[in-house]
Design an enzyme around this catalytic site. Structure first.
Site, PDB file in Angstrom:
ATOM      1  CD1 TRP A 104      11.801   1.739  -9.506  1.00  0.00           C
ATOM      2  CD2 TRP A 104      12.840   3.438 -10.509  1.00  0.00           C
ATOM      3  NE1 TRP A 104      12.539   1.213 -10.548  1.00  0.00           N
ATOM      4  CE2 TRP A 104      13.192   2.247 -11.178  1.00  0.00           C
ATOM      5  CE3 TRP A 104      13.380   4.640 -10.970  1.00  0.00           C
ATOM      6  CZ2 TRP A 104      14.045   2.214 -12.279  1.00  0.00           C
ATOM      7  CZ3 TRP A 104      14.236   4.636 -12.066  1.00  0.00           C
ATOM      8  CH2 TRP A 104      14.559   3.427 -12.694  1.00  0.00           C
ATOM      9  CG  ASN A 105       9.854   5.742 -14.172  1.00  0.00           C
ATOM     10  OD1 ASN A 105       8.884   5.412 -13.484  1.00  0.00           O
ATOM     11  ND2 ASN A 105       9.772   5.850 -15.482  1.00  0.00           N
TER      12      ASN A 105
ATOM     13  CE  LYS B 119       3.859  -2.737  -4.404  1.00  0.00           C
ATOM     14  NZ  LYS B 119       5.205  -2.169  -4.095  1.00  0.00           N
ATOM     15  N   PRO B 120       3.121   2.496  -3.854  1.00  0.00           N
ATOM     16  CG  PRO B 120       3.274   4.651  -3.076  1.00  0.00           C
ATOM     17  CD  PRO B 120       2.783   3.294  -2.683  1.00  0.00           C
ATOM     18  CG  ASP B 121       9.730   0.998  -6.628  1.00  0.00           C
ATOM     19  OD1 ASP B 121      10.781   1.339  -6.045  1.00  0.00           O
ATOM     20  OD2 ASP B 121       9.632  -0.077  -7.248  1.00  0.00           O
TER      21      ASP B 121
ATOM     22  N   GLY C 247       5.015  -0.500 -14.865  1.00  0.00           N
ATOM     23  CA  GLY C 247       6.258  -1.167 -14.493  1.00  0.00           C
ATOM     24  C   GLY C 247       6.713  -2.126 -15.578  1.00  0.00           C
TER      25      GLY C 247
ATOM     26  CB  CYS D  41       7.725   4.156 -19.681  1.00  0.00           C
ATOM     27  SG  CYS D  41       7.714   3.453 -18.025  1.00  0.00           S
TER      28      CYS D  41
ATOM     29  CD  GLU E  92      12.260  -0.613 -20.867  1.00  0.00           C
ATOM     30  OE1 GLU E  92      11.745   0.511 -20.890  1.00  0.00           O
ATOM     31  OE2 GLU E  92      11.709  -1.607 -20.336  1.00  0.00           O
TER      32      GLU E  92
END
Length: 540
Positions: A180-181, A204-206, A255, A311, A409
Site C-alpha cells: 500500500w505504501n 493482487k494489490p493491497d 511487503g 521500504c 522496523e
C-alpha cells in the site's frame, strides 16, 4: 512545523461532505462513478465488498469487490490463454506499447497523483515520485528490450563446429503481490518487465490502496496491452494469497519479512522462483567530512518521505563525533520547518500515515523509547487536528537496545540518532540486526565513501543521497540482503527473473564419440590433447 489545508483539484474529486471536527480536510471526496469504474476491473463474483476510506479525513473512497479462490483460478485461466498469444508478439511491438504507456502516464499524471494522494494520504510531491518511477521503468525496458531478451551466442565446446545460443523464454504467468505504501508504482513497476518478457500477470494489490493499482491496470489497457494479460484480484492475503502462489509460475512480492517467508516456503514447495523485497531498518552514515547542509537536507527526505512509510527510508542515523552537534542543529531546524497537511497542493512536505494500525505502531515505538530514557529532539506527537492518522516527524536521541524501535522496523516518521568516533565501528553498528535493504553515506570524499560502501551489508547504498539515486537508476539492480529479501527489481536482473534461460547447441560434422574406427581409449587421448591445446591457445 507549519500546517496546510487542502485546495480544490480536478479529475476524480468532487465536493464532499463536511466534517465539523476536520472541516478543512473534508471538503472533497472521490467521485462515486469514477471509483465504481475502477472497481469493476476486479475479477470477483462473491458479491462481497470491503469499504475503504481516505486516510486524509476518513471520507469513503469505494467498495472493493472481493475475489474468491474460484475467481483466482479463473484469473489464471484467462491469463494463460492471453499469454500464449502474447509471447508470439514481436519484441519491438511489446516495447512500443511500453513507450505508449510512458507517454500516457506523463500526460495523465495530475489525475494519477490526485488519486494517490486521496487514497494513501501522502504529500503530493511524494505522490509525484510514483508516475515518475513507472514512466522511467517503462522507457528503460522498452529501450533495452533487445539487450536483455535477444538470443545470445555463447562459446561452443568445439570452435567452429559447435554453435551455442541462449534464449530467454517467458515463465508463463507471474503473480504480483504489491503493498500500500507506493500503490501505483509498486503495483506496476515489477510487472512491466514481466510483460515485456512475454509473460502475463495476475496482480493482487493491497486492500487499502486498490484504486491506484486499478487505475494502473486501466492505463495498461489504454496503452495497448491485450485484455486478460493483466488481471486484478482482491481479497485478504491469508485467503487468496496461497491461491496465487499455488497457480503462479513465478511470484513477486513486496511487503513484510514475515509474509515473505511464507511465500518463499510456498514457492519452494512447488519449486518455482520468487523475488521478495521485505523489511528494513536502514542506516545513514554522516562522516566527519560531510557537507552538513546537504546531509541535513538529505536526512529529512531519508527519514520523512511519505511519512517514513518507504521500504528504503532511514530509521537509524550514525553521525561522527566531530560534526554531531552542528549536524543535529541543522537537522532539527529543517525538520521543524516542514509543512504538514492533508492537502492536494504541492506545498506540503509530509502527509498522513496510512491507517490506525500504522499510527498505533509509531505511537507505541516512540512512547516505549521515551519511557525507557530516550529524548525527543522534535516531534513525537499525534496530530488529530490535521487528520486521523497524522504523526509529527520525530527525531530521537539516546535510543538503546532494550527499546522496541532500536531493532524493529517502525515504518513511520521516526529516526534515531547515534554518535560514532571510529568509522569501522559505525559500519559494524550499521550492519547490526537482521536487515540489509538500503543505506546512505554522506562524505565529500566520494572514493572513500564508495570504499566504505563495500562493507555495508545492504543491497543498495547511496552516496550523498538518501535513496533516490539508486531507486531511480533503473539500469541498476535494487533489492535486499539478509532478511530484507531475495532477488532484484530493475536492470537486467529485474527482467531476467521472469525468464527461463534455454541453451540450444547445434553440432556440425564432429560427433562426441570415437570416429573412424577409434577405440574409446584413443578417443580419450585425442580429447585430452585437444583440451591441453585449447589452454595453450588461451581458449575459455
Amino acid at each position: 512545523m507549519s500546517d496546510r489545508n487542502p485546495s480544490p483539484a480536478g479529475g476524480p474529486l468532487v465536493e464532499g461532505p463536511r466534517d465539523p471536527e476536520h472541516d478543512a480536510t473534508a471538503s472533497y471526496a472521490l467521485e462515486p462513478e469514477y471509483a465504481a469504474s475502477l472497481t469493476r476491473r476486479v475479477l470477483a463474483t462473491t458479491g462481497r465488498t470491503v469499504e475503504v476510506r481516505s486516510p486524509l479525513n476518513g471520507a469513503p473512497l469505494a467498495h472493493i469487490p472481493q475475489s474468491s479462490a474460484e475467481d483466482v483460478a479463473a484469473a489464471y485461466a484467462r491469463a494463460r490463454k492471453a499469454q500464449q498469444a502474447w509471447q508470439r508478439v514481436s519484441l519491438d511491438d511489446r516495447a512500443a506499447i511500453l513507450l505508449r504507456l510512458h507517454d500516457l502516464i506523463l500526460e495523465r499524471q495530475d489525475e494519477i497523483i490526485d488519486l494517490i494522494v486521496w487514497e494513501s494520504g501522502k504529500a503530493r510531491k511524494h505522490a509525484f515520485d510514483e508516475p515518475l518511477h513507472v514512466a522511467l521503468t517503462a522507457r528503460y525496458y522498452a529501450r533495452t528490450a533487445h539487450e536483455h531478451l535477444d538470443t545470445q551466442r555463447k562459446l561452443g565446446v568445439v570452435p567452429g563446429l559447435t554453435r551455442v545460443e541462449v534464449n530467454r523464454v517467458p515463465k508463463g504467468v507471474v503473480g504480483i503481490i504489491s503493498p500500500w505504501n507506493y500503490p501505483f508504482t509498486m503495483a506496476l513497476c515489477d510487472g512491466l518487465p514481466a510483460l515485456l518478457a512475454g509473460n502475463a500477470v495476475v496482480a493482487k494489490p493491497d486492500a487499502q490502496t486498490m484504486l491506484s493499482a486499478l487505475w494502473g491496470a486501466q492505463l495498461l489497457e489504454e496503452a495497448g496491452f491485450p485484455a486478460d494479460l493483466w488481471t486484478v484480484v482482491a481479497g485478504p492475503g491469508a485467503e487468496i494469497g496461497p491461491e496465487l502462489v499455488a497457480r503462479s509460475d513465478y511470484v513477486c512480492f513486496t511487503g513484510s519479512t514475515a509474509t515473505g517467508r511464507l511465500i518463499a516456503q510456498g514457492c519452494a514447495e512447488r519449486l518455482i522462483g520468487c523475488s521478495l523485497e521485505l523489511g528494513g531498518k536502514n542506516p545513514i552514515l554522516v562522516l566527519r567530512d560531510a557537507d552538513l547542509e546537504r546531509a541535513a537536507e538529505g536526512a529529512v527526505r531519508a527519514a520523512f518521505s511519505n511519512a517514513g512509510q518507504l521500504c528504503v527510508s532511514m530509521e537509524r542515523m550514525f553521525v561522527a563525533d566531530q560534526v554531531y552537534d552542528r549536524f543535529v542543529e541543522r537537522f532539527v531546524a529543517r525538520t521543524e520547518a516542514m509543512s504538514l497537511g492533508a492537502s492536494l497542493d504541492w506545498g506540503v512536505d509530509m502527509g498522513s500515515l496510512i491507517s490506525q494500525q500504522q499510527l498505533d505502531t509509531v505511537t507505541r515505538h516512540v512512547e516505549d523509547a521515551v519511557a525507557k530514557g530516550a529524548r525527543v529532539l522534535t516531534g513525537g506527537r499525534h496530530r488529530p487536528d490535521l487528520g486521523p492518522y497524522f504523526y509529527e516527524p520525530t527525531i530521537l536521541e539516546g535510543v538503546t537496545p532494550e527499546m522496541t524501535c532500536f531493532g524493529e522496523e517502525t515504518f513511520g516518521p521516526v529516526i534515531a540518532l547515534y554518535r560514532f568516533h571510529d568509522e569501522a565501528d559505525a559500519v559494524a553498528r550499521a550492519n547490526a540486526g537482521e536487515y540489509g535493504l538500503n543505506a546512505s553515506i554522506y562524505s565529500q570524499d566520494g572514493a572513500r565513501a564508495r570504499a566504505i560502501a563495500r562493507f555495508v551489508k545492504c543491497g543498495t547504498v547511496n552516496i550523498n543521497e538518501a535513496f533516490a539515486a539508486t531507486f531511480a537508476s533503473i539500469d541498476s539492480p535494487m533489492g535486499g540482503m539478509r532478511q530484507s529479501g531475495m532477488g532484484r527489481r530493475q536492470g537486467a536482473e529485474g527482467i531476467h527473473r521472469y525468464t527461463e534461460s534455454q541453451s540450444v547447441a547445434t553440432q556440425r560434422l564432429l560427433r562426441f564419440g570415437p570416429v573412424l574406427g577409434m577405440s574409446d581409449a584413443t578417443y580419450a587421448k585425442v580429447m585430452t590433447a585437444n583440451l591441453k591445446l585449447m589452454k595453450k591457445l588461451g581458449r575459455a
